[in-house]
Write an enzyme that holds these catalytic residues in place. Structure first.
Site, PDB file in Angstrom:
ATOM      1  CG  PHE B 305      -2.006  -0.902   1.266  1.00 57.60           C
ATOM      2  CD1 PHE B 305      -3.170  -0.604   0.586  1.00 57.60           C
ATOM      3  CD2 PHE B 305      -1.921  -2.101   1.951  1.00 57.60           C
ATOM      4  CE1 PHE B 305      -4.239  -1.486   0.593  1.00 57.60           C
ATOM      5  CE2 PHE B 305      -2.984  -2.985   1.954  1.00 57.60           C
ATOM      6  CZ  PHE B 305      -4.149  -2.677   1.280  1.00 57.60           C
ATOM      7  CG  ASP B 306       0.779   5.894  -1.503  1.00 57.30           C
ATOM      8  OD1 ASP B 306       1.887   6.230  -1.066  1.00 57.30           O
ATOM      9  OD2 ASP B 306      -0.141   6.686  -1.761  1.00 57.30           O
ATOM     10  CE  LYS B 307       2.117   8.418   5.751  1.00 54.85           C
ATOM     11  NZ  LYS B 307       1.183   9.503   6.075  1.00 54.85           N
TER      12      LYS B 307
END
Lengths: 73, 628
Positions: B305-307
């Site tokens: 995941f990207d944050k």
């Protein structure tokens, strides 16, 4: 170059795809044709100087698939 | 011949068959034979016509096999068989079409949401026109209970809109001036006027429909294999049936063999599952772009995941302004004035905060300069402002004292991004900006694990402290902070090389390279960002992570369903053929079993339409370390 979408009655045999794609694809002026089996649709791109949407309509009907809707854009 | 005629013919044949049974018990043998022949001809004619039409196109069809078999049966005087086979074939095709419609019904229900007309202002009057006649720039009026027919921005009024057609989310969204509305959504309550900027086939809704239609046609590997198999299989069966005749000299057995061997259930087994699965996803706000993507998605074991904007909401807010000298609002004002030039979301957050507090921003920054990834420098009221991260301070020779540094670290450990603001080379204050974790993130990640994801990793460009905090709160297996886009790509490549099947979820624009590198690229759709919808393999229309966990378990269920179907179809054909050769299965009964197997395969796929993910137990995540 125009695009036409023909709505058909529910297609149930996958062989219909080949039948329609081959026949319509061979028509003069038809650049691309795709049968959307699951949406009961035929999408065709054609050169409006050579062939008309009505002629494609007729060919599909002659193959044994009544066209219920037609949209040209 | 249309569908209605076919069902009439089927019904008529059925009645004739029933009469024939009655005549049989009545002992009227001659009449019975006559009725059966009539039934055969009535039902057989449309089949023969279809066969002939296909033959003219040089296509080899199942109708042709049945026609040959029926003529053969008439020839050897098996009238019961001929009538039963034609009836069963028509009736089977009828049921097949009906049940196939069911697997397609999720897409149909989407299409049915398409608006038909719109109220448009023309020459100062409100007129109702067909959607096809609405033009770009038209002012469209939508009242309570009406459907939005175009994409556009609200110019007056406000309303709550049900956006389920686009996002799968049934909780209404409230919208007012300058907000975007989408075709296919419904005004629950309120009144809005919208300037149309996308009409007809260009609307997000029309494009979703087209993408789903294409996705349902995009073949999975299994499907492609089955197609190739059918190409070899059909001629092989013809040759085999000739061999059967040569060895047995039994016409009936040969014909039965030919009809029973038709690969009806086989060619349909994989597509029906995929179509039902993709349709289910579309209705729940997840666009899965085809059968092969379904297959890959089901195999994913690592999710990255990207944050910002993915695990968090992507709507940062200023949580604190800490000053070392001077007035807070004064500092906010000049920093915001400088940040007016910034396109960065953190800079814009500061500008927004100043506006929220009603601080007028009048000064134009002079000699403004954006230092990519670090911050900005600008002059306001003759003061030199340097605003950004530690690297920017160091690069400009600004001393960050220990007390300042420890305050910044403290804020970062609380989940903030700390922004240093220096005036004339001295740090004057620290802005804390924080984003919220999406409320559904934790349960969605747990569901992903319960469905079979082995490790969940976060990659972010943000600072280490904040990243660690998010990682701890969500129980992630690993986090990597302060990364550039190319670092993210490298991380994903490393994971792939280590043998993992990787899905990458991001918000579509800055994560595009990483999304493209992963086995499955997931984009948050935000109600239809063009780039993300076109490039990603899977699009979450409502930006909700639980849609992802639904898509993942749905993909697994779809692939399972497809395997059951393929197995069942192959099994039936093998058993039937063996039965025919052993003389246990005859033409009519073989036909019946064959049609039943096709129906069962379709009905099995129909189950997928109603598939909802099971409520999973919230398990404590088991951390798995990354391969070094």
């Amino acid at each position: 170059m125009k695009k036409a979408v023909f709505g058909l009655e529910p297609l149930s045999c996958p062989t219909c795809i080949k039948k329609i794609e081959n026949t319509v694809g061979k028509m003069d002026g038809v650049e691309a044709v795709k049968v959307l089996f699951n949406s009961n649709k035929v999408r065709a791109q054609f050169n409006e100087d050579v062939v008309q949407a009505e002629q494609i309509h007729e060919v599909i009907t002659k193959l044994g698939y009544p066209v219920v809707s037609q949209k040209v854009s | 011949m249309n569908a209605k005629r076919t069902s009439q013919i089927t019904a008529l044949t059925g009645i004739l068959l029933a009469i024939a049974v009655g005549l049989h018990f009545g002992g009227l043998h001659e009449w019975r034979q006559g009725t059966l022949i009539a039934a055969t001809i009535i039902a057989g004619t449309p089949i023969a016509i279809k066969a002939f039409q296909a033959l003219r196109m040089k296509a080899f069809s199942i109708e042709l096999l049945v026609t040959i078999a029926v003529i053969g049966a008439l020839f050897i005087g098996e009238y019961v068989e001929s009538a039963a086979v034609t009836f069963l074939f028509l009736f089977g095709a009828f049921l097949e079409a009906r049940t196939l419609e069911k697997t397609r019904s999720s897409l149909r229900s989407l299409i049915d949401m398409a608006p038909l007309e719109a109220t448009v202002m023309r020459n100062g009057e409100a007129v109702i026109v067909s959607v096809d006649d609405v033009e770009k720039g038209d002012r469209v009026i939508i009242r309570s209970g009406e459907k939005v027919a175009i994409d556009g921005s609200i110019v007056s009024g406000k309303a709550s809109l049900n956006e389920a057609a686009i996002t799968g989310e049934s909780v209404p969204a409230s919208k007012s001036i300058d907000d975007r509305v989408f075709s296919g959504t419904i005004v629950d309550n309120g009144f809005i006027e919208v300037i149309a900027d996308k009409v007809g086939d260009d609307t997000t809704f029309a494009r979703i429909i087209e993408l789903v239609e294409d996705a349902q046609e995009a073949k999975s590997k299994t499907q492609k294999f089955l197609d190739r198999f059918a190409n070899v299989y059909t001629p092989a069966i013809v040759i085999l049936s000739v061999l059967v005749y040569i060895f047995t000299r039994n016409i009936e057995m040969t014909l039965t063999f030919l009809v029973v061997a038709c690969p009806g259930a086989l060619v349909i087994s994989a597509p029906v599952s995929i179509v039902a699965g993709i349709g289910n996803g579309a209705r729940n706000g997840v666009l899965v772009k085809g059968g092969d993507i379904m297959e890959t998605l089901a195999k994913i074991d690592t999710v990255v995941f990207d944050k910002t904007g993915t695990l968090t909401r992507g709507r940062p807010e200023v949580t604190d302004i800490h000053t070392f000298f001077g007035d807070k609002n004064d500092l906010l004002r000049i920093v915001a004035e400088a940040e007016m030039i910034s396109e960065h979301h953190l800079g814009q957050t500061i500008v927004k905060e100043a506006r929220k507090r009603g601080i007028p921003l009048l000064n134009e920054p002079e000699e403004a300069e954006v230092i990519e990834g670090n911050g900005i420098r600008a002059q306001i009221e003759g003061k030199l402002l340097t605003i950004g991260n530690r690297k920017l301070m160091a690069a400009n020779g600004i001393i960050v004292e220990d007390a300042t540094e420890s305050y910044a670290v403290k804020r970062e450990k609380l989940g903030n991004t700390a922004i240093f603001a220096a005036i004339d080379g001295v740090v004057a204050g620290i802005f804390s900006i924080a984003d919220q974790i999406r409320p559904e993130a934790k349960s969605a990640l747990n569901e992903l694990r319960a469905s079979g994801v082995k490790q969940i990793i976060m990659l972010t460009g943000d600072n280490r402290h904040t990243a660690e905090l998010v990682g701890k709160q969500l129980g992630l297996d690993a986090i990597y902070a302060e990364l550039l886009p190319e670092d993210k790509v490298a991380m994903i490549q490393k994971l792939k090389e280590a043998g993992h099947k990787v899905a990458m979820a991001g918000d579509g624009i800055n994560d595009a390279p990483a999304i493209a590198t992963a086995d499955i690229g997931l984009a948050m759709g935000e109600g239809g960002t063009d780039i993300s919808m076109e490039t990603a393999d899977v699009v979450l229309m409502a930006d909700r992570l639980d849609q992802f966990s639904h898509a993942y378990s749905l993909a697994k269920a779809t692939i399972r369903n497809m395997k059951q179907n393929t197995f069942f179809a192959v099994g039936t054909v093998v058993l039937l053929l063996a039965g025919v050769l052993l003389g246990k299965v005859f033409l009519a009964s073989g036909m019946l079993i064959h049609e039943l197997s096709v129906l069962l395969v379709i009905l099995n796929a129909v189950r997928l339409i109603r598939y909802t993910k099971k409520q999973v137990d919230i398990k404590q995540p088991v951390p798995i370390l990354l391969p070094e």
